[in-house]
Design a protein around this motif. Structure first.
Motif, PDB file in Angstrom:
ATOM      1  N   GLU A  55      37.928  44.171  36.489  1.00 57.15           N
ATOM      2  CA  GLU A  55      38.325  43.685  35.163  1.00 57.15           C
ATOM      3  C   GLU A  55      39.619  44.315  34.663  1.00 57.15           C
ATOM      4  N   ALA A  56      40.226  45.215  35.432  1.00 56.06           N
ATOM      5  CA  ALA A  56      41.440  45.896  34.980  1.00 56.06           C
ATOM      6  C   ALA A  56      42.537  44.885  34.661  1.00 56.06           C
ATOM      7  N   SER A  57      43.305  45.175  33.615  1.00 59.42           N
ATOM      8  CA  SER A  57      44.374  44.278  33.185  1.00 59.42           C
ATOM      9  C   SER A  57      45.662  44.609  33.939  1.00 59.42           C
ATOM     10  N   ALA A  58      46.220  43.602  34.603  1.00 60.69           N
ATOM     11  CA  ALA A  58      47.474  43.804  35.335  1.00 60.69           C
ATOM     12  C   ALA A  58      48.591  44.230  34.385  1.00 60.69           C
ATOM     13  N   ASP A  76      45.889  47.373  44.233  1.00 66.19           N
ATOM     14  CA  ASP A  76      44.979  46.398  43.627  1.00 66.19           C
ATOM     15  C   ASP A  76      43.661  46.498  44.387  1.00 66.19           C
ATOM     16  N   SER A  77      42.769  47.351  43.889  1.00 64.57           N
ATOM     17  CA  SER A  77      41.601  47.767  44.670  1.00 64.57           C
ATOM     18  C   SER A  77      40.598  46.664  44.940  1.00 64.57           C
ATOM     19  N   PHE A  78      40.692  45.564  44.199  1.00 59.54           N
ATOM     20  CA  PHE A  78      39.743  44.470  44.397  1.00 59.54           C
ATOM     21  C   PHE A  78      40.449  43.162  44.764  1.00 59.54           C
ATOM     22  N   ALA A  79      41.756  43.275  45.089  1.00 61.08           N
ATOM     23  CA  ALA A  79      42.545  42.113  45.519  1.00 61.08           C
ATOM     24  C   ALA A  79      42.403  40.946  44.552  1.00 61.08           C
ATOM     25  N   CYS A  80      42.466  41.257  43.256  1.00 55.59           N
ATOM     26  CA  CYS A  80      42.259  40.188  42.273  1.00 55.59           C
ATOM     27  C   CYS A  80      43.328  40.158  41.186  1.00 55.59           C
ATOM     28  N   LEU A  81      44.306  41.083  41.227  1.00 56.40           N
ATOM     29  CA  LEU A  81      45.350  41.087  40.214  1.00 56.40           C
ATOM     30  C   LEU A  81      46.467  40.127  40.605  1.00 56.40           C
TER      31      LEU A  81
END
Length: 239
Positions: A55-58, A76-81
């Motif tokens: 959920e971290a904000s880019a 980007d530890s979850f490859a989602c940013l």
């Protein structure tokens, strides 16, 4: 833990290691609920920001790092940013890996003895071997030999460091980073994994092992009992 929890544990453990490297260079990193960041440019090969939750904000993370300095990067530890609109491009992709405690590794080389470095005098030789003979650049400073992290060295019978890794234990896992094998290590990287894991089991019995790898290094880790548990990306600022 379930798979996502192992990924979070691996990301947090890795961020703690990156923070330790920065502190050894006189830089103060900052943790919040979902990220780690350094307001000043970090040492070579180490990220300026790390996401610790999906959920971290880019935008919030990038706002806390020095994008004006060349080489600025984000893990980007979850490859989602989505960092492309903020001037970044993907530098590389990898997989977080997890290995349960207790299982015996295979392929240990009897010609290489694994043990922790005993002092700062050995650190430059370790870094020289890690950099494949390019010489010590003082990236890894003696302050890192404080007990929170352990530099492991695989030494040949004639006393040369031919393999190594950094072990970062916490309450739930042991993180492994910077694993290497020189051309003088019999069995190469897979044998290095075996020796490293044997020493980790001796020093921290009962703790599972985490890290991240890609390509042939990932294949070698899987053959030594690791499982991929989730993707990550490292982004480089290029704008």
């Amino acid at each position: 833990m379930i798979k996502n929890e192992w990924t979070s544990a691996a990301a947090r453990n890795n961020a703690e290691w990156c923070d330790a490297v920065c502190r050894a260079h006189g830089l103060s990193g900052e943790f919040d609920a979902g990220t780690w960041s350094s307001a000043r440019r970090t040492p070579p090969l180490y990220p300026d920001g790390i996401s610790l939750t999906p959920e971290a904000s880019a935008r919030d993370l990038v706002a806390r790092i020095d994008t004006a300095s060349p080489g600025c990067s984000v893990k980007d530890s979850f490859a989602c940013l989505d960092l492309e609109p903020l001037g970044f491009e993907v530098l590389f992709e990898a997989q977080w890996i997890h290995r349960p405690a207790g299982a015996a590794p295979a392929g240990l080389s009897p010609a290489v003895r694994w043990e922790p470095l005993k002092g700062a005098d050995s650190l430059s030789a370790w870094e020289d071997a890690w950099s494949d003979g390019d010489g010590s650049t003082a990236l890894f400073r003696p302050e890192l030999l404080d007990g929170a992290t352990t530099f492991l060295a695989g030494t040949s019978r004639d006393g040369r460091i031919v393999a190594g890794a950094v072990a970062s234990p916490d309450e739930s896992v042991v993180g492994i980073s910077n694993l290497f094998a020189t051309g003088d290590e019999p069995g190469g990287e897979e044998s290095a994994w075996s020796g490293c894991l044997t020493e980790v089991a001796r020093l921290w019995p009962g703790l599972p092992v985490v890290g991240y790898e890609s390509g042939e290094s990932l294949d070698a880790a899987v053959r030594q009992g690791f499982s991929p548990i989730g993707p990550l990306r490292v982004w480089l600022h290029t704008a």
